[in-house]
Design a protein around this motif. Structure first.
Motif, mmCIF file in Angstrom:
data_model
loop_
_atom_site.group_PDB
_atom_site.id
_atom_site.type_symbol
_atom_site.label_atom_id
_atom_site.label_comp_id
_atom_site.label_asym_id
_atom_site.label_seq_id
_atom_site.Cartn_x
_atom_site.Cartn_y
_atom_site.Cartn_z
ATOM 1 N N HIS A 193 0.839 -1.216 0.000
ATOM 2 C CA HIS A 193 0.000 0.000 0.000
ATOM 3 C C HIS A 193 0.869 1.258 0.000
ATOM 4 O O HIS A 193 0.672 2.172 -0.804
ATOM 5 N N GLU A 194 1.859 1.294 0.908
ATOM 6 C CA GLU A 194 2.713 2.470 1.010
ATOM 7 C C GLU A 194 3.682 2.581 -0.164
ATOM 8 O O GLU A 194 4.006 3.678 -0.608
ATOM 9 N N LEU A 195 4.149 1.441 -0.667
ATOM 10 C CA LEU A 195 5.033 1.473 -1.836
ATOM 11 C C LEU A 195 4.314 2.067 -3.054
ATOM 12 O O LEU A 195 4.930 2.775 -3.859
ATOM 13 N N ALA A 196 3.028 1.779 -3.159
ATOM 14 C CA ALA A 196 2.260 2.345 -4.266
ATOM 15 C C ALA A 196 2.259 3.868 -4.185
ATOM 16 O O ALA A 196 2.454 4.556 -5.196
ATOM 17 N N HIS A 197 2.042 4.397 -2.969
ATOM 18 C CA HIS A 197 2.117 5.852 -2.786
ATOM 19 C C HIS A 197 3.481 6.379 -3.219
ATOM 20 O O HIS A 197 3.591 7.379 -3.932
ATOM 21 N N ALA A 198 4.545 5.699 -2.751
ATOM 22 C CA ALA A 198 5.907 6.173 -2.987
ATOM 23 C C ALA A 198 6.258 6.146 -4.475
ATOM 24 O O ALA A 198 6.844 7.100 -5.002
ATOM 25 N N VAL A 199 5.920 5.071 -5.150
ATOM 26 C CA VAL A 199 6.264 4.940 -6.567
ATOM 27 C C VAL A 199 5.530 5.996 -7.397
ATOM 28 O O VAL A 199 6.122 6.660 -8.263
ATOM 29 N N VAL A 200 4.241 6.179 -7.135
ATOM 30 C CA VAL A 200 3.468 7.177 -7.885
ATOM 31 C C VAL A 200 3.958 8.584 -7.546
ATOM 32 O O VAL A 200 4.002 9.465 -8.419
ATOM 33 N N ALA A 201 4.337 8.795 -6.285
ATOM 34 C CA ALA A 201 4.860 10.115 -5.898
ATOM 35 C C ALA A 201 6.127 10.441 -6.685
ATOM 36 O O ALA A 201 6.270 11.557 -7.214
ATOM 37 N N ARG A 202 7.034 9.492 -6.796
ATOM 38 C CA ARG A 202 8.268 9.741 -7.539
ATOM 39 C C ARG A 202 7.984 9.999 -9.012
ATOM 40 O O ARG A 202 8.636 10.827 -9.648
ATOM 41 N N ARG A 203 7.013 9.321 -9.569
ATOM 42 C CA ARG A 203 6.661 9.540 -10.972
ATOM 43 C C ARG A 203 6.047 10.918 -11.189
ATOM 44 O O ARG A 203 6.003 11.395 -12.323
ATOM 45 N N ASN A 204 5.555 11.525 -10.116
ATOM 46 C CA ASN A 204 4.963 12.856 -10.211
ATOM 47 C C ASN A 204 5.887 13.936 -9.669
ATOM 48 O O ASN A 204 5.444 15.031 -9.327
ATOM 49 N N GLY A 205 7.181 13.618 -9.594
ATOM 50 C CA GLY A 205 8.176 14.614 -9.230
ATOM 51 C C GLY A 205 8.311 14.899 -7.753
ATOM 52 O O GLY A 205 8.911 15.910 -7.378
ATOM 53 N N VAL A 206 7.781 14.034 -6.888
ATOM 54 C CA VAL A 206 7.885 14.226 -5.438
ATOM 55 C C VAL A 206 8.921 13.251 -4.888
ATOM 56 O O VAL A 206 8.793 12.031 -5.081
ATOM 57 N N GLU A 207 9.937 13.757 -4.220
ATOM 58 C CA GLU A 207 10.975 12.897 -3.651
ATOM 59 C C GLU A 207 10.436 12.147 -2.437
ATOM 60 O O GLU A 207 9.671 12.696 -1.637
ATOM 61 N N VAL A 208 10.856 10.900 -2.294
ATOM 62 C CA VAL A 208 10.405 10.040 -1.192
ATOM 63 C C VAL A 208 11.588 9.743 -0.285
ATOM 64 O O VAL A 208 12.618 9.236 -0.744
ATOM 65 N N ASP A 209 11.438 10.067 0.988
ATOM 66 C CA ASP A 209 12.520 9.837 1.942
ATOM 67 C C ASP A 209 12.568 8.384 2.402
ATOM 68 O O ASP A 209 13.631 7.855 2.679
ATOM 69 N N GLY A 210 11.416 7.729 2.484
ATOM 70 C CA GLY A 210 11.397 6.331 2.908
ATOM 71 C C GLY A 210 10.021 5.928 3.405
ATOM 72 O O GLY A 210 9.083 6.726 3.448
ATOM 73 N N ILE A 211 9.901 4.654 3.780
ATOM 74 C CA ILE A 211 8.651 4.092 4.304
ATOM 75 C C ILE A 211 8.948 3.424 5.634
ATOM 76 O O ILE A 211 9.942 2.703 5.772
ATOM 77 N N THR A 212 8.086 3.670 6.612
ATOM 78 C CA THR A 212 8.225 3.023 7.911
ATOM 79 C C THR A 212 6.904 2.360 8.280
ATOM 80 O O THR A 212 5.854 3.011 8.263
ATOM 81 N N LEU A 213 6.952 1.072 8.597
ATOM 82 C CA LEU A 213 5.781 0.361 9.096
ATOM 83 C C LEU A 213 5.768 0.457 10.617
ATOM 84 O O LEU A 213 6.793 0.268 11.268
ATOM 85 N N TRP A 214 4.586 0.761 11.180
ATOM 86 C CA TRP A 214 4.489 0.883 12.634
ATOM 87 C C TRP A 214 3.138 0.362 13.102
ATOM 88 O O TRP A 214 2.399 -0.261 12.344
ATOM 89 N N MET A 215 2.805 0.633 14.372
ATOM 90 C CA MET A 215 1.650 0.022 15.013
ATOM 91 C C MET A 215 0.340 0.273 14.271
ATOM 92 O O MET A 215 -0.504 -0.613 14.164
ATOM 93 N N LEU A 216 0.139 1.473 13.743
ATOM 94 C CA LEU A 216 -1.122 1.809 13.097
ATOM 95 C C LEU A 216 -1.045 1.736 11.578
ATOM 96 O O LEU A 216 -1.855 2.340 10.881
#
Length: 379
Positions: A67-90
């Motif tokens: 789910h989060e990777l989808a956000h990140a990949v599409v963000a990069r394709r739209n010119g938004v830099e991605v710092d990373g993804i962190t999975l946590w309790m929520l």
């Protein structure tokens, strides 16, 4: 949300786990092993329930990551830099360095997550039906069916029009498109997020008090997270609005005090804090005058006392490749998220490779205080 355990990179995006992810693994495992699985298929050994429940919890984490990777990949394709993804309790958090440039980009980035969860849910639905047709173990079919249901539920919940959920991003994109006002759009989505959050808190505690249902605490916790995050997002939007179109050159400290790479730690300490070196961080210059890195008092403090006379600042400094750098004409609003996630909370300002200034979070906060006061006075 800072990661506790780095997992490496997937599709070029850094992925990590926060320690609190153990909570969701534990809740899912216990809920399945002691509840749904034995109720649906009694009479199986305890290890079968426990092992399958743990496996389902791990696969659920993988679906959150998708789910989060989808956000990140599409963000990069739209010119938004991605710092990373962190999975946590929520769930998961995709950390974006900047905001979407247009309402359309915001819509695409926000929609990618729920659509991925729907696709994963559909995949597990098909797998459960296929396994059932093959007369596979009913326990396995039940676990796969749960994965299908939880992913679809995740997509539906995230599609609710309230920040910081994906539906809140969609709502913001819609308002932004209609009004051409990003700040107004953020306020609208944040207000919806707080309303949903307080509703979940109220209904969660009501379930605990009136019905004795302890699962209401989980709803209240999620509601509290929504309220806190929506409020924080609105404040960040107000900050961005105040600093809109402000270049780094207006807030930076010009011509900062520098130190040479060849200076020893002992010599450096001898000239501070009442001499020339009275700051807490200094750009480090190579013998040819090029910027080599940044040294801070915290880094110097880690040097053993017995090598102060031989260790140089070039040995101690953080190299330029590990430091946030920015140009004088870059916007402060684009620099701010990079500073907030950096190790030193500072950026070196370079103009054609030449050091012209240094900017810290304190510099930005000071400028923001002045701009806010000026705006109130005019109002």
């Amino acid at each position: 949300m800072k990661e506790t355990l780095p997992l490496g990179r997937i599709a070029g995006v850094r992925v990590g786990l926060h320690w609190s992810v153990l909570v969701i693994v534990g809740l899912v495992t216990v809920g399945l092993a002691a509840g749904r699985l034995p109720e649906a298929h009694p009479g199986r050994p305890g290890w079968a329930y426990g092992g399958l429940a743990l496996l389902a919890a791990v696969v659920f984490l993988a679906s959150l990551l998708a789910h989060e990777l989808a956000h990140a990949v599409v963000a990069r394709r739209n010119g938004v830099e991605v710092d990373g993804i962190t999975l946590w309790m929520l769930g998961g958090v995709a950390r974006l360095r900047s905001e979407a440039p247009t309402p359309g980009a915001e819509l695409r980035i926000a929609a990618a997550g729920p659509l991925t969860s729907v696709a994963v849910g559909a995949l597990f639905t098909g797998l459960a039906l296929w396994l059932d047709a093959l007369h596979a173990s009913g326990l396995v079919v039940e676990a796969v069916a749960w994965l299908a249901a939880i992913n679809i539920l995740l997509a539906v919940f995230n599609a609710l029009p309230a920040a910081p959920l994906d539906g809140g991003r969609l709502l913001r994109a819609f308002i932004w498109h209609r009004t051409s006002d990003r700040l107004r759009a953020t306020r609208g989505a944040s207000t919806a997020g707080r309303v949903l959050g307080w509703f979940m808190i109220a209904t969660g505690f009501a379930a605990v008090i009136l019905a004795g249902d302890l699962s209401g605490l989980w709803a209240a916790l999620i509601g509290w997270f929504l309220v806190a995050t929506a409020t924080a997002e609105e404040r960040q939007a107000q900050t961005r609005g105040a600093l809109d179109d402000t270049p780094v050159s207006r807030v930076m400290t010009r011509d900062p005090v520098t130190v040479p790479t060849t200076a020893t730690v002992a010599r450096f300490l001898a000239e501070g804090p009442f001499g020339r070196y009275r700051h807490s961080a200094f750009p480090v210059l190579a013998p040819d005058g090029a910027v080599a890195g940044l040294v801070t008092i915290a880094l110097v403090d880690r040097v053993p006392l017995q090598v102060h006379g031989t260790a140089t600042l070039g040995d101690v400094m953080r190299p330029l490749t590990d430091i946030v750098t920015v140009a004088p004409d870059d916007l402060v609003v684009d620099l701010l998220p990079r500073l907030e996630t950096s190790k030193d909370r500072r950026a070196l300002v370079l103009d054609g490779g030449r050091l012209v200034g240094i900017v810290t979070l304190a510099d930005i906060s000071r400028a923001l205080a002045w701009l806010t006061t000026t705006t109130r006075t005019r109002s």
